[in-house]
Enzyme design. Structure first.
Site, mmCIF file in Angstrom:
data_model
loop_
_atom_site.group_PDB
_atom_site.id
_atom_site.type_symbol
_atom_site.label_atom_id
_atom_site.label_comp_id
_atom_site.label_asym_id
_atom_site.label_seq_id
_atom_site.Cartn_x
_atom_site.Cartn_y
_atom_site.Cartn_z
ATOM 1 C CB CYS A 1 -0.988 -0.039 1.160
ATOM 2 S SG CYS A 1 -2.352 1.145 1.021
ATOM 3 C CG HIS B 1 -3.068 -3.610 3.723
ATOM 4 N ND1 HIS B 1 -2.104 -2.942 4.444
ATOM 5 C CD2 HIS B 1 -3.713 -2.659 2.992
ATOM 6 C CE1 HIS B 1 -2.158 -1.641 4.179
ATOM 7 N NE2 HIS B 1 -3.136 -1.452 3.295
ATOM 8 C CD GLU C 1 -0.270 -5.573 5.981
ATOM 9 O OE1 GLU C 1 -0.544 -4.364 6.103
ATOM 10 O OE2 GLU C 1 -0.170 -6.136 4.872
#
Length: 232
Positions: free
Chosen positions: A85, A194, A196
């Site tokens: 991002c 994302h 994560e």
């Protein structure tokens, strides 16, 4: 293996990225944007957030932080670098990846679970995926529209440098539904969604099996570990 996660003023997802690194059995090393010390890490993650409040352009000021000169040198030596991002925006601003990211075409911030197709499985961050794998990971951005010149788009498509592509819906107006790209060497990857936030059951996207059960993002971090071990 030691993976550095760089924190900038305004980073939001540095701790999430570090947790993902630990989930695959690597050591997460916190790095500060204001130093020139990479502390001997084997790979680098530029996390999501709003570095410097997205002033000027998202990622533009952060790309000039002291540590970025070291990140650029490391990337050119072949060190795996992942920009997520805001980190993807930094990679384009630092010219480690081509093109740029602009305001979403609908003008609004968007947050959703996003389906993607893995288009390139030969990079340091995608080698654990099956070719053409379809995954779901969270997306949250206001300036996520990928743009590039026609020649650059042709090169990305012709050379297989599109790493991830949006499926079902293009959430931000990205050209050619591009969600993430890689450099020719395959060690530098940037993507807007994302991974994560999809590494642990009970906290990821919904799946057919259970709510908040998606862990598709974990394979990006496992891929980096596989890549590093193969070089050891």
């Amino acid at each position: 293996m030691r993976v550095g996660v760089v924190t900038f003023p305004g980073s939001l997802d540095d701790r999430d990225a570090a947790r993902a690194v630990r989930k695959v059995g690597a050591e997460a090393v916190s790095l500060w944007h204001g130093t020139h010390d990479l502390e001997g890490v084997d790979a680098i993650i530029l996390p999501g957030g709003f570095s410097y409040g997205d002033y000027l352009r998202a990622g533009a000021i952060a790309s000039l932080s002291p540590i970025m000169s070291e990140v650029i040198d490391a990337a050119r030596r072949g060190t795996p670098v992942l920009g997520i991002c805001n980190g993807f925006q930094m990679l384009t601003e630092a010219h480690l990846l081509p093109g740029g990211l602009i305001r979403n075409d609908h003008g609004s911030f968007i947050c959703r679970d996003q389906r993607l197709r893995v288009e390139n499985t030969s990079t340091a961050w995608t080698n654990r995926f099956a070719s053409g794998a379809e995954i779901t990971i969270p997306l949250k951005n206001g300036e996520g529209g990928y743009i590039a010149s026609a020649d650059t788009i042709d090169e990305l498509e012709g050379e297989g440098l599109v790493a991830f592509r949006y499926l079902d819906v293009n959430p931000n107006g990205s050209m050619n539904d591009i969600a993430g790209i890689t450099n020719v060497r395959g060690n530098v990857v940037g993507l807007m969604p994302h991974p994560e936030h999809a590494v642990e059951e009970g906290f990821g996207p919904d799946t057919a099996d259970a709510m908040r059960n998606g862990t598709d993002g974990l394979l990006l971090f496992a891929s980096a570990l596989t890549s590093l071990l193969s070089r050891a």
